[in-house]
Write a protein that holds these residues in place. Structure first.
Motif, PDB file in Angstrom:
ATOM      1  N   LEU A 192      -4.512  -7.756 -10.018  1.00  0.00           N
ATOM      2  CA  LEU A 192      -3.089  -8.117 -10.007  1.00  0.00           C
ATOM      3  C   LEU A 192      -2.224  -7.096 -10.746  1.00  0.00           C
ATOM      4  N   ALA A 193      -1.498  -6.288  -9.952  1.00  0.00           N
ATOM      5  CA  ALA A 193      -0.535  -5.362 -10.555  1.00  0.00           C
ATOM      6  C   ALA A 193       0.827  -6.034 -10.681  1.00  0.00           C
ATOM      7  N   ASN A 194       1.167  -6.845  -9.691  1.00  0.00           N
ATOM      8  CA  ASN A 194       2.495  -7.462  -9.666  1.00  0.00           C
ATOM      9  C   ASN A 194       2.691  -8.408 -10.861  1.00  0.00           C
ATOM     10  N   TRP A 250       5.935   7.807 -17.136  1.00  0.00           N
ATOM     11  CA  TRP A 250       5.240   7.198 -15.995  1.00  0.00           C
ATOM     12  C   TRP A 250       5.949   7.534 -14.677  1.00  0.00           C
ATOM     13  N   GLN A 251       5.163   7.678 -13.624  1.00  0.00           N
ATOM     14  CA  GLN A 251       5.712   7.797 -12.266  1.00  0.00           C
ATOM     15  C   GLN A 251       5.575   6.425 -11.622  1.00  0.00           C
ATOM     16  N   MET A 252       6.675   5.739 -11.368  1.00  0.00           N
ATOM     17  CA  MET A 252       6.566   4.357 -10.885  1.00  0.00           C
ATOM     18  C   MET A 252       7.613   4.104  -9.813  1.00  0.00           C
ATOM     19  N   ALA A 267      -0.937  -3.907   3.735  1.00  0.00           N
ATOM     20  CA  ALA A 267       0.376  -4.512   3.984  1.00  0.00           C
ATOM     21  C   ALA A 267       1.457  -3.723   3.268  1.00  0.00           C
ATOM     22  N   ALA A 268       2.549  -3.518   3.978  1.00  0.00           N
ATOM     23  CA  ALA A 268       3.752  -2.932   3.372  1.00  0.00           C
ATOM     24  C   ALA A 268       4.939  -3.526   4.113  1.00  0.00           C
ATOM     25  N   ARG A 269       6.133  -3.097   3.729  1.00  0.00           N
ATOM     26  CA  ARG A 269       7.310  -3.701   4.346  1.00  0.00           C
ATOM     27  C   ARG A 269       7.845  -2.823   5.475  1.00  0.00           C
ATOM     28  N   SER A 270       8.273  -1.584   5.133  1.00  0.00           N
ATOM     29  CA  SER A 270       8.949  -0.783   6.159  1.00  0.00           C
ATOM     30  C   SER A 270       8.746   0.718   5.999  1.00  0.00           C
ATOM     31  N   HIS A 271       7.981   1.151   5.028  1.00  0.00           N
ATOM     32  CA  HIS A 271       7.885   2.591   4.747  1.00  0.00           C
ATOM     33  C   HIS A 271       7.121   3.321   5.856  1.00  0.00           C
ATOM     34  N   PRO A 272       7.678   4.444   6.370  1.00  0.00           N
ATOM     35  CA  PRO A 272       7.030   5.140   7.494  1.00  0.00           C
ATOM     36  C   PRO A 272       5.630   5.669   7.188  1.00  0.00           C
ATOM     37  N   SER A 285       0.805  -1.232   0.000  1.00  0.00           N
ATOM     38  CA  SER A 285       0.000   0.000   0.000  1.00  0.00           C
ATOM     39  C   SER A 285       0.836   1.278   0.000  1.00  0.00           C
ATOM     40  N   THR A 286       2.113   1.195   0.358  1.00  0.00           N
ATOM     41  CA  THR A 286       2.928   2.418   0.404  1.00  0.00           C
ATOM     42  C   THR A 286       3.656   2.688  -0.913  1.00  0.00           C
ATOM     43  N   GLY A 287       3.543   1.790  -1.862  1.00  0.00           N
ATOM     44  CA  GLY A 287       4.260   1.956  -3.129  1.00  0.00           C
ATOM     45  C   GLY A 287       3.496   2.805  -4.128  1.00  0.00           C
ATOM     46  N   SER A 288       4.024   2.855  -5.332  1.00  0.00           N
ATOM     47  CA  SER A 288       3.430   3.675  -6.389  1.00  0.00           C
ATOM     48  C   SER A 288       2.005   3.202  -6.715  1.00  0.00           C
ATOM     49  N   ILE A 289       1.841   1.912  -6.985  1.00  0.00           N
ATOM     50  CA  ILE A 289       0.495   1.382  -7.294  1.00  0.00           C
ATOM     51  C   ILE A 289      -0.377   1.384  -6.034  1.00  0.00           C
ATOM     52  N   GLY A 290       0.224   1.056  -4.895  1.00  0.00           N
ATOM     53  CA  GLY A 290      -0.543   0.993  -3.644  1.00  0.00           C
ATOM     54  C   GLY A 290      -1.160   2.338  -3.279  1.00  0.00           C
ATOM     55  N   SER A 325       3.047 -15.909  -3.806  1.00  0.00           N
ATOM     56  CA  SER A 325       2.385 -16.564  -2.678  1.00  0.00           C
ATOM     57  C   SER A 325       1.162 -15.742  -2.235  1.00  0.00           C
ATOM     58  N   TYR A 326       1.297 -14.416  -2.221  1.00  0.00           N
ATOM     59  CA  TYR A 326       0.172 -13.543  -1.835  1.00  0.00           C
ATOM     60  C   TYR A 326      -0.980 -13.679  -2.850  1.00  0.00           C
ATOM     61  N   ALA A 327      -0.604 -13.704  -4.134  1.00  0.00           N
ATOM     62  CA  ALA A 327      -1.632 -13.750  -5.184  1.00  0.00           C
ATOM     63  C   ALA A 327      -2.429 -15.051  -5.108  1.00  0.00           C
TER      64      ALA A 327
HETATM   65  P1  NDP Z   1       7.004   0.187  -5.331  1.00  0.00           P
HETATM   66  O1  NDP Z   1       8.419  -0.198  -5.120  1.00  0.00           O
HETATM   67  O2  NDP Z   1       6.656   1.613  -5.502  1.00  0.00           O
HETATM   68  O3  NDP Z   1       6.112  -0.377  -4.114  1.00  0.00           O
HETATM   69  C1  NDP Z   1       6.210  -1.696  -3.675  1.00  0.00           C
HETATM   70  C2  NDP Z   1       5.280  -1.869  -2.495  1.00  0.00           C
HETATM   71  O4  NDP Z   1       5.360  -3.223  -2.066  1.00  0.00           O
HETATM   72  C3  NDP Z   1       5.627  -1.021  -1.277  1.00  0.00           C
HETATM   73  O5  NDP Z   1       4.456  -0.715  -0.563  1.00  0.00           O
HETATM   74  C4  NDP Z   1       6.488  -1.983  -0.437  1.00  0.00           C
HETATM   75  O6  NDP Z   1       6.518  -1.643   0.943  1.00  0.00           O
HETATM   76  C5  NDP Z   1       5.704  -3.253  -0.674  1.00  0.00           C
HETATM   77  N1  NDP Z   1       6.425  -4.481  -0.437  1.00  0.00           N
HETATM   78  C6  NDP Z   1       7.625  -4.847  -0.921  1.00  0.00           C
HETATM   79  N2  NDP Z   1       7.930  -6.092  -0.527  1.00  0.00           N
HETATM   80  C7  NDP Z   1       6.874  -6.522   0.205  1.00  0.00           C
HETATM   81  C8  NDP Z   1       6.588  -7.721   0.878  1.00  0.00           C
HETATM   82  N3  NDP Z   1       7.450  -8.751   0.870  1.00  0.00           N
HETATM   83  N4  NDP Z   1       5.404  -7.834   1.525  1.00  0.00           N
HETATM   84  C9  NDP Z   1       4.521  -6.815   1.527  1.00  0.00           C
HETATM   85  N5  NDP Z   1       4.720  -5.634   0.889  1.00  0.00           N
HETATM   86  C10 NDP Z   1       5.905  -5.512   0.255  1.00  0.00           C
HETATM   87  O7  NDP Z   1       6.498  -0.686  -6.571  1.00  0.00           O
HETATM   88  P2  NDP Z   1       5.413  -0.305  -7.673  1.00  0.00           P
HETATM   89  O8  NDP Z   1       4.174   0.175  -7.015  1.00  0.00           O
HETATM   90  O9  NDP Z   1       6.042   0.496  -8.736  1.00  0.00           O
HETATM   91  O10 NDP Z   1       5.146  -1.745  -8.326  1.00  0.00           O
HETATM   92  C11 NDP Z   1       4.473  -2.773  -7.630  1.00  0.00           C
HETATM   93  C12 NDP Z   1       4.206  -3.931  -8.595  1.00  0.00           C
HETATM   94  O11 NDP Z   1       3.315  -3.468  -9.612  1.00  0.00           O
HETATM   95  C13 NDP Z   1       5.450  -4.429  -9.322  1.00  0.00           C
HETATM   96  O12 NDP Z   1       5.340  -5.812  -9.549  1.00  0.00           O
HETATM   97  C14 NDP Z   1       5.417  -3.688 -10.662  1.00  0.00           C
HETATM   98  O13 NDP Z   1       6.069  -4.386 -11.677  1.00  0.00           O
HETATM   99  C15 NDP Z   1       3.910  -3.633 -10.904  1.00  0.00           C
HETATM  100  N6  NDP Z   1       3.514  -2.531 -11.756  1.00  0.00           N
HETATM  101  C16 NDP Z   1       3.786  -1.245 -11.388  1.00  0.00           C
HETATM  102  C17 NDP Z   1       3.429  -0.176 -12.190  1.00  0.00           C
HETATM  103  C18 NDP Z   1       3.687   1.241 -11.767  1.00  0.00           C
HETATM  104  O14 NDP Z   1       3.233   2.166 -12.476  1.00  0.00           O
HETATM  105  N7  NDP Z   1       4.353   1.499 -10.676  1.00  0.00           N
HETATM  106  C19 NDP Z   1       2.759  -0.390 -13.484  1.00  0.00           C
HETATM  107  C20 NDP Z   1       2.454  -1.766 -13.750  1.00  0.00           C
HETATM  108  C21 NDP Z   1       2.821  -2.797 -12.924  1.00  0.00           C
HETATM  109  P3  NDP Z   1       7.596  -0.541   1.487  1.00  0.00           P
HETATM  110  O15 NDP Z   1       7.239   0.746   0.808  1.00  0.00           O
HETATM  111  O16 NDP Z   1       7.330  -0.503   2.940  1.00  0.00           O
HETATM  112  O17 NDP Z   1       8.951  -1.063   1.093  1.00  0.00           O
END
Ligand code: NDP
Ligand code: MG
Length: 389
Positions: free
Chosen positions: A121-123, A201-203, A46-51, A18-23, A107-109
């Protein structure tokens, strides 16, 4: 606005990564859908370590969460789970968005398919690793699998109502990444900062590096094969400079069907959550969005020559091969991208390292989840160890 507000009940949703770009974009889309009466409630994060995760827990007050360490000062109602799979087992959401990065998300999927009605499914690494595992599990369990990756969301939409026998070719597009206008010789020593400057793209960092090496398109060709059960010969990549075209179907009768739209991931994210409805989430007030730049710029596509680009060549080589090679490709790339981001290998070395790892990998079938993840982790560790000093 359409009639999505008339859904029978509020849909519950879990967002992994949830803390990542797609999340973060998923949460923004959920906010906008909710504001429009499209009932959605975030019940797990769920996320890993982002504040920033702590603020997300305060804002969404989910019933459960996963994070690498226990947290204080968060709503007492949120229960911490030791593993994503455990949380999904407890929450049984209507929808799970897998927006985490890396192969572990396989495994999550698979757990999300067991526990949720719909997997968004983004991953992509999970599909490269698992091959048919995710689509076959979805089919066996009668669950919805909606791709979020923009090209695959496009293909999913183009394939609705299409008889596979009529398809001559399937194209997914690539922007070419940050270094697309650079000479090959100059690319060798491109810096991390230069590679992370994506034109369209912002990713997240990993996928932005993958865009520059073209490994992102290699992974996506494999993703397309397994998600849609397409023959290898039909799958090709093409460059689209403004990323306005995402996917193209070429039919035997001479027709082309093109999927196009602005390069904004909130569009396929929203579609995955609201399918089969379409709800506009780009503007605060829900009005339709026109992007004049992309609408009126010509949609020029140039074929990507598989023989010229090593990652595309590698994808072609492993796509129908025993699965250990696909796993090696993905694992070596995950490790190599990290080494590049840590400045331990050059940009040029990154792809060569992946190629060497795949070529030295013994070819055999791996079908069980535990064995797939074991091989994946083992290859990653080996590559990291090779560069540890
Ligand atoms: P980011 O690196 O921005 O975010 C990844 C997220 O996953 C963060 O919230 C991170 O947490 C979390 N994370 C990492 N490892 C784990 C774990 N083991 N368990 C739980 N959470 C975890 O990635 P993106 O958002 O860019 O991409 C995510 C997926 O989507 C990738 O597979 C990518 O290929 C795919 N995708 C992305 C696109 C995009 O525009 N960004 C477009 C199309 C597909 P933390 O922040 O705490 O480390
Ligand atoms: Mg994509």
């Amino acid at each position: 606005m359409n009639t999505s507000a008339q859904r029978e009940k509020t849909a519950t949703c879990v967002v992994i990564g949830s803390t990542g770009s797609i999340g973060t974009q998923t949460l923004q889309v959920i906010d906008r859908l909710s504001a429009r009466g499209y009932g959605m409630r975030v019940v797990g994060l769920a996320a890993r370590s982002h504040p920033s995760f702590i603020q997300q827990l305060k804002t969404y007050r989910p019933a459960g969460y996963c994070f690498e360490r226990p947290l204080t000062g968060i709503p007492e109602t949120a229960r911490r789970y030791g593993a994503v799979e455990e949380m999904l087992d407890a929450l049984h959401p209507d929808m799970t968005m897998i927006a985490s990065s890396g192969g572990i998300s396989l495994s999550y999927a698979l757990k999300a398919l067991e526990t949720s009605k719909r997997l968004c499914l983004a991953n992509k690494e999970s599909v490269v690793l698992g091959g048919r595992l995710i689509p076959e599990r979805a089919k066996a369990l009668g669950k919805e699998l909606i791709p979020v990756d923009s090209e695959h969301s496009g293909l999913f939409q183009l394939l609705l109502g299409t008889d596979r026998k009529e398809i001559r070719k399937v194209y997914i597009t690539a922007s070419g990444g940050a270094l697309r206008d650079w000479d090959e010789s100059r690319k060798e020593n491109a810096s991390v900062e230069q590679v992370l400057r994506h034109p369209n793209w912002q990713m997240g960092a990993k996928i932005t590096v993958d865009s520059a090496t073209l490994m992102n398109k290699a992974l996506e060709m494999i993703e397309a094969k397994f998600l849609f059960d397409l023959p290898k010969e039909t799958i090709a990549a093409a460059f689209c400079h403004n990323s306005f075209v995402h996917a193209v179907l070429a039919y035997w009768d001479g027709h082309f069907k093109i999927h196009a739209g602005p390069p904004d991931m909130r569009i396929p994210i929203a579609y995955s959550l609201t399918y089969p409805e379409r709800v506009s989430v780009l503007e605060e007030n829900g009005t339709a969005v026109e992007d004049p730049r992309s609408l009126f710029e010509p949609m020029i596509l140039k074929p990507a020559d598989t023989a010229v680009h090593p990652p595309l060549r590698l994808a072609q080589a492993v796509i129908d091969a025993p699965s250990s090679l696909r796993i090696a490709l993905n694992a070596a790339n995950e490790a190599a991208v990290l080494l590049f981001l840590q400045r331990k290998v050059t940009f040029g070395e990154l792809t060569r390292l992946v190629e060497r790892t795949v070529l030295s990998q013994e070819a055999y079938e791996v079908t069980e989840l535990s064995q797939i993840l074991e091989l994946h982790e083992g290859i990653k560790r080996r590559v990291e160890l090779d560069y540890s000093c």
